[in-house]
Design a protein around this motif. Structure first.
Motif, mmCIF file in Angstrom:
data_model
loop_
_atom_site.group_PDB
_atom_site.id
_atom_site.type_symbol
_atom_site.label_atom_id
_atom_site.label_comp_id
_atom_site.label_asym_id
_atom_site.label_seq_id
_atom_site.Cartn_x
_atom_site.Cartn_y
_atom_site.Cartn_z
ATOM 1 N N GLU A 76 -0.448 8.021 -2.440
ATOM 2 C CA GLU A 76 0.015 7.307 -3.635
ATOM 3 C C GLU A 76 0.691 8.260 -4.621
ATOM 4 O O GLU A 76 1.478 7.832 -5.459
ATOM 5 C CB GLU A 76 -1.160 6.652 -4.356
ATOM 6 C CG GLU A 76 -1.851 5.542 -3.586
ATOM 7 C CD GLU A 76 -3.030 4.982 -4.366
ATOM 8 O OE1 GLU A 76 -3.213 3.752 -4.342
ATOM 9 O OE2 GLU A 76 -3.765 5.763 -5.003
ATOM 10 N N ASP A 77 0.326 9.546 -4.527
ATOM 11 C CA ASP A 77 0.825 10.565 -5.451
ATOM 12 C C ASP A 77 0.706 11.912 -4.737
ATOM 13 O O ASP A 77 0.475 11.966 -3.526
ATOM 14 C CB ASP A 77 0.025 10.539 -6.754
ATOM 15 C CG ASP A 77 -1.484 10.524 -6.516
ATOM 16 O OD1 ASP A 77 -1.961 11.288 -5.640
ATOM 17 O OD2 ASP A 77 -2.198 9.752 -7.183
ATOM 18 N N ASP A 78 0.838 12.995 -5.478
ATOM 19 C CA ASP A 78 0.856 14.314 -4.841
ATOM 20 C C ASP A 78 -0.493 15.023 -4.879
ATOM 21 O O ASP A 78 -0.556 16.242 -4.716
ATOM 22 C CB ASP A 78 1.939 15.193 -5.463
ATOM 23 C CG ASP A 78 1.708 15.456 -6.948
ATOM 24 O OD1 ASP A 78 0.693 14.973 -7.497
ATOM 25 O OD2 ASP A 78 2.548 16.143 -7.563
ATOM 26 N N HIS A 151 7.884 5.856 -3.128
ATOM 27 C CA HIS A 151 7.203 7.017 -3.709
ATOM 28 C C HIS A 151 6.453 7.799 -2.634
ATOM 29 O O HIS A 151 6.451 9.039 -2.649
ATOM 30 C CB HIS A 151 6.244 6.573 -4.810
ATOM 31 C CG HIS A 151 5.618 7.716 -5.539
ATOM 32 N ND1 HIS A 151 6.332 8.577 -6.341
ATOM 33 C CD2 HIS A 151 4.338 8.174 -5.557
ATOM 34 C CE1 HIS A 151 5.533 9.505 -6.828
ATOM 35 N NE2 HIS A 151 4.317 9.289 -6.369
ATOM 36 N N VAL A 155 6.930 11.852 -1.624
ATOM 37 C CA VAL A 155 5.867 12.846 -1.493
ATOM 38 C C VAL A 155 5.926 13.492 -0.106
ATOM 39 O O VAL A 155 5.762 14.714 0.033
ATOM 40 C CB VAL A 155 4.491 12.212 -1.754
ATOM 41 C CG1 VAL A 155 3.366 13.224 -1.498
ATOM 42 C CG2 VAL A 155 4.398 11.692 -3.192
#
Length: 417
Positions: A76-78, A151, A155
């Motif tokens: 979902e993110d880094d 997204h 990543v």
């Protein structure tokens, strides 16, 4: 004529060193926080040195509230960027390109791994034991999910992966939007074939816009759902024609859903063009060629002999041959074919003997599908632990492990609630 040894240059500029691909297999090796750990690094190190031109990961989910299987990695993110980088590097050090398969399960969110109510284009529940009824997505939620795919790809790009493959097959969310059986919307996301393909096209477009120019974007697409009222071969060809205009690097052809597992050679509804054969979807690929433009096609499902792989590529039916389950018992399957010139890749058939009348029931098909997934998952976990595959593991031991991991839902019919 092209040969399975030949390199293949993609639209992104990347070059596959040969025409054999380790296709996606769900590993179930994520950490408690859904990140990659050393087991995935070890597993993909083995595949990276196996001689493949391309290695594709299993399901990486775009939303931790909606998982396809226990143990899914989620991006979902880094937060897991270092681990993702080690995962990618371990594969690439062996000489293979590596793409991350990105996915949202939609109504196929696994009840053993997902606490939230599943979501889908429409509130159409699965006819599979233990699956919860989904709710229909709002338009704002649809837009948010499309952005999640993009997204996650960004990543993956930052982590050193060479590309992403959007999972648009096997009954997951992209496939749910494509199918009139599961997409009964009448807004701009459904109502006719053109609007049903909008979700897939938007995912591809936003993903491409979010990554660097040399990063590959591909999709896995069903030839058909093999269900009455579902996604048809005619609709699939129209989607391929639309996708061909989107600067894709590869389209992989598969088929079926969890309700009708044609990807395992057991479609509930069996057409003449997809009857059981060594390569389940090759005839469809031949017919889809005229719609794919310059986008290369990969076919996965059922390839076992070197002769069939060579013929598939040299005849022009496909550009890339995908190998899945053979790689769980032989992580160097590509070298076996290309270097050792083995005539056949051997994969044990662990299906227990049962009367044909019973084996053809929906309940038996669901169980046999789960049994095969469990067996091959066991082999993956052995490789990930630094060991070797054990082809002698039998159906009784596999069924016991399936019962332990999934409970009686693996064996009983769908609940009424």
């Amino acid at each position: 004529m092209p040969d399975i040894h030949d390199p293949l240059t993609l639209a992104s500029g990347q070059v596959l060193r040969n025409r054999l691909m380790k296709s996606a297999l769900s590993e179930g090796l994520g950490t408690a926080d859904h990140g990659p750990d050393q087991r995935l690094v070890e597993l993909f190190r083995r595949w990276g040195t196996g001689g493949f031109g391309l290695v594709v990961t299993g399901n990486v989910m775009v939303d931790r509230d909606h998982l396809g299987e226990p143990g899914n990695v989620v991006v979902e993110d880094d937060r897991h960027l270092d681990g993702l980088s080690r995962w990618a590097k371990a594969t690439k050090d062996g000489g293979s390109l590596v793409w991350m398969q990105v996915n949202h399960p939609g109504r196929q969110a696994n009840p053993l791994a997902t606490r939230s109510q599943p979501v889908a284009p429409s509130a159409v529940r699965m006819s599979v034991p233990g699956w919860q009824a989904p709710r229909a997505l709002t338009e704002d939620e649809i837009e948010t999910i499309i952005d999640r795919y993009a997204h996650t790809a960004a990543v993956a790009d930052a982590a050193g992966f060479d590309g992403v493959q959007i999972h648009g097959a096997h009954g997951y969310l992209v496939a749910q939007f494509l199918s009139p059986r599961t997409n009964q919307r009448t807004d701009r996301w459904g109502g006719d074939p053109q609007r049903r393909m909008r979700f897939a096209l938007e995912v591809v477009r936003r993903t491409r816009a979010a990554v660097s120019p040399g990063f590959s974007v591909a999709i896995k697409l069903n030839s058909a759902d093999f269900q009455r009222g579902g996604f048809t071969e005619e609709e699939s060809r129209a989607v391929i024609a639309a996708l061909a205009a989107e600067n894709l690097d590869l389209i992989e052809i598969s088929g079926g859903t969890y309700e009708s597992p044609a990807m395992e050679g057991r479609p509930v509804v069996q057409s003449t063009s997809t009857k059981a054969r060594e390569a389940y979807f090759l005839e469809y690929a031949r017919a889809a060629r005229e719609f794919s433009g310059n986008v290369p096609l990969a076919v996965t499902g059922g390839f076992r002999t070197r002769a069939a792989m060579s013929e598939a590529v040299s005849s022009g039916a496909c550009d890339v041959v995908g190998l899945g389950r053979p790689t769980t018992v032989n992580p160097a399957a590509a070298d076996s074919v290309l270097v050792a010139h083995d005539a056949r890749l051997h994969v044990p058939d662990i299906a227990p003997a049962m009367p044909a009348r019973l084996a053809n029931t929906a309940r038996a098909k669901t169980f046999l599908s789960a049994l095969e997934l469990q067996w091959h998952g066991t082999q993956l976990h052995r490789l990930a632990a630094g060991g070797e595959p054990d082809p002698t593991i039998g159906p009784l031991a596999t069924a016991a492990a399936l019962l332990k991991n999934n409970g009686v839902n693996a064996f009983r019919a769908r609940r009424n609630s």
